[in-house]
Design a protein around this motif. Structure first.
Motif, short mmCIF file in Angstrom:
data_model
loop_
_atom_site.label_atom_id
_atom_site.label_comp_id
_atom_site.label_asym_id
_atom_site.label_seq_id
_atom_site.Cartn_x
_atom_site.Cartn_y
_atom_site.Cartn_z
N VAL A 46 0.84 -1.20 0.00
CA VAL A 46 0.00 0.00 0.00
C VAL A 46 0.87 1.25 0.00
O VAL A 46 0.61 2.21 -0.74
N LEU A 47 1.92 1.27 0.79
CA LEU A 47 2.83 2.40 0.84
C LEU A 47 3.52 2.61 -0.50
O LEU A 47 3.65 3.74 -0.99
N LEU A 48 3.94 1.53 -1.13
CA LEU A 48 4.60 1.61 -2.43
C LEU A 48 3.65 2.19 -3.48
O LEU A 48 4.04 3.05 -4.27
N ILE A 49 2.41 1.76 -3.48
CA ILE A 49 1.43 2.27 -4.43
C ILE A 49 1.15 3.75 -4.17
O ILE A 49 1.05 4.56 -5.10
N ALA A 50 1.05 4.13 -2.90
CA ALA A 50 0.77 5.52 -2.56
C ALA A 50 1.93 6.44 -2.97
O ALA A 50 1.71 7.56 -3.43
N GLY A 53 2.33 6.21 -7.11
CA GLY A 53 1.15 6.43 -7.94
C GLY A 53 1.21 7.77 -8.66
O GLY A 53 1.87 8.70 -8.20
N PRO A 54 0.54 7.89 -9.80
CA PRO A 54 0.59 9.15 -10.55
C PRO A 54 -0.08 10.29 -9.80
O PRO A 54 -1.12 10.12 -9.18
N LYS A 55 0.55 11.45 -9.84
CA LYS A 55 0.03 12.65 -9.19
C LYS A 55 -0.01 13.77 -10.22
O LYS A 55 0.87 13.89 -11.06
N ALA A 72 6.52 8.32 -9.47
CA ALA A 72 7.88 8.05 -8.97
C ALA A 72 8.82 9.16 -9.45
O ALA A 72 8.65 10.30 -9.05
N PHE A 73 9.77 8.88 -10.32
CA PHE A 73 10.73 9.88 -10.77
C PHE A 73 10.48 10.33 -12.21
O PHE A 73 11.29 11.03 -12.78
#
Length: 81
Positions: A46-50, A53-55, A72-73
């Protein structure tokens, strides 16, 4: 000739398996440890997805005709049509 009176492998295997079953059934922390590992794995996912995830990212340099998002980057922008 003298026969070997030692323990044979065929005799030892059932004893070892029974002993392992007894230890497994009396170990109260076994299921708790498994549950703790599962909870940690789910929380990590869940933390990895949060985090990755695209923002939505606003880009004043490109103007209002573009929509940018960051995952991510990597930042990607596409024109609005």
């Amino acid at each position: 000739m003298q026969q070997d009176a030692g323990i044979q492998l065929q005799d030892l295997a059932p004893r070892v398996l029974r002993s392992a079953d007894v230890r497994r059934s009396t170990d109260p922390g076994g299921w708790l440890r498994t549950l703790a590992i599962a909870v940690c794995l789910v929380a990590g996912a869940v933390l990895l997805i949060a985090v990755t995830g695209p923002k939505h990212v606003s880009s004043a340099a490109l103007g209002s005709e573009w929509q940018c998002s960051k995952a991510a980057f990597v930042t990607t922008c596409r024109p609005l049509s």
